[in-house]
Every structure is written in C-alpha cells, then in structure tokens.
Design a protein around this motif. Structure first.
Motif, PDB file in Angstrom:
ATOM      1  N   ALA A 121       0.601  -1.550   0.148  1.00 23.76           N
ATOM      2  CA  ALA A 121       0.186   0.146   0.026  1.00 23.76           C
ATOM      3  C   ALA A 121       1.060   0.804  -0.331  1.00 23.76           C
ATOM      4  CB  ALA A 121      -0.956   0.123   0.941  1.00 23.76           C
TER       5      ALA A 121
ATOM      6  N   ASP B  39       0.693   5.785  -1.349  1.00 23.76           N
ATOM      7  CA  ASP B  39      -0.091   6.129  -2.414  1.00 23.76           C
ATOM      8  C   ASP B  39       0.439   7.134  -2.938  1.00 23.76           C
ATOM      9  OD1 ASP B  39       0.901   7.360  -0.023  1.00 23.76           O
ATOM     10  OD2 ASP B  39      -0.084   9.491  -0.429  1.00 23.76           O
TER      11      ASP B  39
ATOM     12  N   ALA C  98      -1.489  -1.170  -3.540  1.00 23.00           N
ATOM     13  CA  ALA C  98      -3.170  -0.827  -3.385  1.00 23.00           C
ATOM     14  C   ALA C  98      -2.690   0.939  -3.311  1.00 23.00           C
ATOM     15  CB  ALA C  98      -3.541  -1.203  -1.928  1.00 23.00           C
ATOM     16  N   ARG C  99      -3.861   1.401  -3.758  1.00 22.60           N
ATOM     17  CA  ARG C  99      -3.448   3.047  -4.078  1.00 22.60           C
ATOM     18  C   ARG C  99      -3.402   3.829  -2.593  1.00 22.60           C
ATOM     19  NH1 ARG C  99      -7.888   1.492  -6.553  1.00 22.60           N
ATOM     20  NH2 ARG C  99      -9.645   2.274  -5.906  1.00 22.60           N
ATOM     21  N   ASP C 100      -4.279   3.198  -1.011  1.00 16.04           N
ATOM     22  CA  ASP C 100      -4.472   3.594  -0.474  1.00 16.04           C
ATOM     23  C   ASP C 100      -5.232   3.020   0.380  1.00 16.04           C
ATOM     24  OD1 ASP C 100      -7.535   3.831  -0.095  1.00 16.04           O
ATOM     25  OD2 ASP C 100      -7.187   5.430  -1.931  1.00 16.04           O
TER      26      ASP C 100
ATOM     27  N   ASN D 100      -7.388   3.175   2.355  1.00 12.57           N
ATOM     28  CA  ASN D 100      -9.197   1.970   2.143  1.00 12.57           C
ATOM     29  C   ASN D 100      -9.156   0.367   0.737  1.00 12.57           C
ATOM     30  OD1 ASN D 100     -10.245   3.404   4.190  1.00 12.57           O
ATOM     31  ND2 ASN D 100     -10.499   5.041   2.822  1.00 12.57           N
ATOM     32  N   HIS D 101      -8.484   1.042   0.640  1.00 13.52           N
ATOM     33  CA  HIS D 101      -7.671  -0.054  -0.923  1.00 13.52           C
ATOM     34  C   HIS D 101      -7.260  -0.931  -0.040  1.00 13.52           C
ATOM     35  CE1 HIS D 101      -6.491  -1.007  -5.421  1.00 13.52           C
ATOM     36  NE2 HIS D 101      -7.908  -1.860  -5.505  1.00 13.52           N
TER      37      HIS D 101
ATOM     38  N   GLU E 135      -9.791  -3.557   1.331  1.00 16.19           N
ATOM     39  CA  GLU E 135     -10.647  -3.592   0.180  1.00 16.19           C
ATOM     40  C   GLU E 135     -10.052  -5.110  -0.263  1.00 16.19           C
ATOM     41  OE1 GLU E 135     -12.191  -1.070  -3.076  1.00 16.19           O
ATOM     42  OE2 GLU E 135     -11.741   0.015  -1.600  1.00 16.19           O
ATOM     43  N   LEU E 136      -8.959  -5.064  -0.931  1.00 14.59           N
ATOM     44  CA  LEU E 136      -7.785  -6.254  -1.404  1.00 14.59           C
ATOM     45  C   LEU E 136      -7.841  -6.966  -0.797  1.00 14.59           C
ATOM     46  CD1 LEU E 136      -5.172  -4.385  -2.970  1.00 14.59           C
ATOM     47  CD2 LEU E 136      -7.046  -5.707  -4.507  1.00 14.59           C
TER      48      LEU E 136
ATOM     49  N   GLU F 174     -11.754  -9.155  -0.350  1.00 16.93           N
ATOM     50  CA  GLU F 174     -11.641  -9.916  -1.260  1.00 16.93           C
ATOM     51  C   GLU F 174     -11.125 -11.697  -1.193  1.00 16.93           C
ATOM     52  OE1 GLU F 174     -11.053  -7.637  -4.519  1.00 16.93           O
ATOM     53  OE2 GLU F 174     -12.621  -5.539  -4.158  1.00 16.93           O
TER      54      GLU F 174
END
Length: 156
Positions: A36, A38, A60-62, A64-65, A68-69, A72
């Motif tokens: 992760a 940004d 992950a770009r941040d 929160n992402h 999510e990953l 998932e």
C-alpha cells in the motif's frame, strides 16, 4: 528501521549461496506481498522489484484500498498475505490505523511500514502497535527486499 533486524537480515542474506534470495521450489505457491503506497510511481517501482524476486504483489493505492484487497482475498477463499508493506501517511486509513486494526483482530502477518516522516515518535508508535520494521524514505529498495525476504523466511 530496527537496526538489529536489518543487520540480521543482511547477515542472513549474505550467508546464502550465490543468489541474493533463494529460488522458490516449482510447486510452491509464490509468497504474497500486499503493498500500500499512495505515490503511484514509488508503488510501481517497489512492486516491480518484489515481482522480480518472485513475490506475488497486490498493489493498493491507499489504506482503504488495502482493506478492500484483503477482504476480497479472504472472501474468495484465499490466504492472507505473507507480508504487508504500507506507507504510513496515505489518504483514507493511515498505515498506523491499518496496523492497529490488524493487531486488534489478532492478525500475525508481518507488517513493514515506510515513511517520509520518520521522526522518533512515529517509529516508537509503529513499534508499539506491532510493526515488524519501519523504513524511512528515501527508501533503499535492496533494504526492503532483504527485510521482506527475512520476514517471509521466518514464517515458513
């Protein structure tokens, strides 16, 4: 970064045979790194270096992402990542918030935090929350590779 861990990691890497990192056995699944960051260019650079070493990298770009990953991967029946590498200051959840949540939920996945704001208080807070290693930017990619290799080897 914890100087003692870096010295042990470098000593461990130096004691290996010619390759800087052992080549995984053909039937072994690649080790997974959740990255992760940004800063898109830095994220791509680090991901490319990790992939060249044979790691599977989820980007992950941040913060929160990253969550999510992770969700998932677990919902699809996948295993958690072998190592999480996260920037500390990112939009959404910070690396410290992510680390705190992981440890609160009893995740033992090694976490490497990277920061451009490496003051002693930030390092102390990261280690208090359970970070395995904190690396300051500008980042030496070879140091990151040694740390990730050492942390994954310790888990096998």
């Amino acid at each position: 970064m914890n100087p003692e861990l870096l010295m042990r990691a470098r000593a461990s890497a130096l004691s290996l045979v010619p390759e800087p990192h052992p080549i995984p056995e053909p039937c072994a699944a690649p080790l997974r790194v959740l990255l992760a960051e940004d800063d898109r260019e830095l994220r791509r650079l680090l991901a490319a270096a990790l992939r060249r070493e044979g790691y599977e990298v989820l980007e992950a770009r941040d913060g929160n992402h990253l969550l999510e990953l992770m969700g998932e991967a677990l919902l699809s029946g996948g295993a958690p990542p072998d190592v999480v590498v996260s920037d500390i200051r990112m939009p959404g959840k910070t690396g410290l918030e992510l680390l705190s949540g992981l440890r609160r939920d009893d995740w033992t996945t090694p976490v490497v935090l990277i920061t451009a704001f490496g003051d002693p208080e930030t390092h102390a807070e990261a280690y208090r929350l359970g970070a395995d290693v904190v690396l300051d930017k500008p980042l030496d990619v070879d140091d990151l590779l040694v740390v990730v290799h050492t942390l994954t080897a310790m888990r096998r």
